[in-house]
Design an enzyme around this catalytic site. Sequence first.
Site, PDB file in Angstrom:
ATOM      1  N   ASP A  69       0.883  -1.343   0.163  1.00  0.00           N
ATOM      2  CA  ASP A  69      -0.131  -0.088  -0.119  1.00  0.00           C
ATOM      3  C   ASP A  69       0.763   1.237   0.019  1.00  0.00           C
ATOM      4  O   ASP A  69       1.862   1.375   0.752  1.00  0.00           O
ATOM      5  CB  ASP A  69      -0.906   0.181   1.238  1.00  0.00           C
ATOM      6  CG  ASP A  69      -1.315  -1.132   1.495  1.00  0.00           C
ATOM      7  OD1 ASP A  69      -1.658  -2.129   0.680  1.00  0.00           O
ATOM      8  OD2 ASP A  69      -2.224  -1.171   2.778  1.00  0.00           O
ATOM      9  N   GLU A  86     -10.483  -2.307   4.240  1.00  0.00           N
ATOM     10  CA  GLU A  86      -8.954  -2.069   4.694  1.00  0.00           C
ATOM     11  C   GLU A  86      -8.885  -0.459   3.946  1.00  0.00           C
ATOM     12  O   GLU A  86      -9.476  -0.320   3.041  1.00  0.00           O
ATOM     13  CB  GLU A  86      -8.002  -2.763   3.904  1.00  0.00           C
ATOM     14  CG  GLU A  86      -8.039  -4.392   4.803  1.00  0.00           C
ATOM     15  CD  GLU A  86      -6.875  -5.304   4.153  1.00  0.00           C
ATOM     16  OE1 GLU A  86      -6.197  -5.873   4.770  1.00  0.00           O
ATOM     17  OE2 GLU A  86      -6.673  -5.044   2.841  1.00  0.00           O
TER      18      GLU A  86
HETATM   19  C1  FRU Z   1      -3.675  -3.645   2.882  1.00  0.00           C
HETATM   20  C2  FRU Z   1      -3.086  -4.315   4.304  1.00  0.00           C
HETATM   21  C3  FRU Z   1      -3.699  -3.118   5.211  1.00  0.00           C
HETATM   22  C4  FRU Z   1      -2.413  -3.449   6.144  1.00  0.00           C
HETATM   23  C5  FRU Z   1      -1.081  -3.546   5.172  1.00  0.00           C
HETATM   24  C6  FRU Z   1      -0.171  -4.513   5.760  1.00  0.00           C
HETATM   25  O1  FRU Z   1      -3.228  -4.246   1.662  1.00  0.00           O
HETATM   26  O2  FRU Z   1      -3.548  -5.502   4.474  1.00  0.00           O
HETATM   27  O3  FRU Z   1      -4.656  -3.435   5.718  1.00  0.00           O
HETATM   28  O4  FRU Z   1      -2.194  -2.110   7.133  1.00  0.00           O
HETATM   29  O5  FRU Z   1      -1.664  -3.989   4.163  1.00  0.00           O
HETATM   30  O6  FRU Z   1       1.011  -4.363   4.984  1.00  0.00           O
END
Ligand code: FRU
Length: 537
Positions: free
Chosen positions: A67, A247
């Site tokens: 992300d 998320e």
């Molecule tokens: C989304 C996610 C988030 C988390 C991160 C961990 O892709 O699963 O929810 O904070 O990636 O790398």
Amino acid sequence: MNGVSYFEVMQRKTVLSVLFFGILVLSLTNACRNDVQTEDKEIIYNQYKEPHRNQLHFSPEANWMNDPNGMVYLNGEYHLFYQYYPDSTIWGPMHWGHAISRDLVNWKNLPIALYPDSLGYIFSGSAVIDKENTAGFGADAMVAIYTYHDMAAEQSGTSNTYQTQAIAYSNDGGRTFTKYEGNPVIANPGLKDFRDPKVIWDDDSNQWVMVFAANNHVKFYGAPNLKDWTHLSDWGYDYGSHDGIWECPDLFKIKVSGTDDYKWVLLQSLNPGAPNGGSGTQYFVGNFDGNAFTLDENFKNEVLDNNALWLDYGADNYAGVTWSNAPIDDDKRLFIGWMSNWQYAQVVPTKKWRSAMTLSRTISLHKEGKTYRMRSKPVSELDDMASSIKNIKPAIQNNDTMVFAGHDLFKLTTEFTRRSACDFEFRFTNNFGEYVSVGFNGEDDVLSIDRTNSGTVDFEKGFGKKHIATSNYKTGDNLKLEIFLDWSSIEVYADDGRLVMTDIFFPQRPFSFIEFHSKSSQNFVKKASVLRYSSIW
Ligand code: FRU
């Protein structure tokens, strides 16, 4: 995903990756002996020119990225932090990697900004500029707000409280951060999915507002100072898609384009459950009154009818959020997304790094009839990378024709008359007979990206597929497409960005020919031109 821990999800993904990785390492040891022998090749590798390395998109120099995080503008610099694991090309203990840009197109890599510590891995989050020094870290401090994921606590299996929200601040333009000694600033009430804080300053309620995801809903918190947070409300149990876990939300107020009205938009990523499988981002339009989010009544009916409206109908735009403090008009936000999908992100066939970001995009909100639609388009600064334009309309015939050759980084703009007899595709291809195609079928009003024959697809069984989206909401006669082609990705902006599809692919060589294929004897294409770009690296 209910009842499955974050660790288990990652473990499953990792087993696949490790298998794949093992095979890759075996074949690589051999390949490398012959491959990287000369200094020249080393230099080329260092210049971001490896196979599949996108030339118009950001990717980390090496290792794992997911992300985008903490996007914030300060003193001429757009900061892009990102989920990063510097020791491997698969997901692991999360750090915040860091890059900056002056134009959202050309990027400079900076050292890692946040390292995991005794409170946990550094999961996704956001950053703000604390202009009024509300937190006491100094005027104009850059404050990062992120989730701690305490992996040891999760693995011990003793409680569900291993995700908490925390802050860190920088007084040197994001070059170094100090973690706040009072962390975490929001403790976990017993929810195992409790993450990805996005913070904004809300002028109307005169407070910082945080939104974050908690499995099947979002939570809103308020604070005067970024440290002392109060729970305001929850939203989302009853709306949108719940085929996966929520998320990485984003919340912002935006002026409705061409009007004096303002609306609030909530972006909400979901994994899995996206329209073409795996990870995707839905959006909601409504109001936020300083305490709670409510859907606009007309938009609510649409959400109830359609289940969800998606920012991007392709397979590869996830966890995207918008820049904070950006010098931009009230009717726009600047956006970037992770150009991959949890369904296969950890097994894609890049060697040195994994994943790129989407192009930086301007997103805007438009009144459409009674309801609202988001539109996206790449930032205009991308034009600075353009070199020359070629009109290819004269080359387009009704049968199978080659209409362009010789460049592997371009935008194809085309406009055609939308008739039920339309059934054509533009094929982007190479000398190996591999291709990705963008098609339109007027009978069903369907726009598609087909990556079935796009090169290496067998690393995941769902990858080599045709992805579809409908333009059946559209009434006008013509449909315009803007198609951006890079070495391993394609972004299609249809209908001035109302309908967007982003997909990745992995051919043996970049696609540098365009063919036109039509099943109809009529030629519906009215305009077509190719704009060439030069690489940002
Ligand atoms: C989304 C996610 C988030 C988390 C991160 C961990 O892709 O699963 O929810 O904070 O990636 O790398």
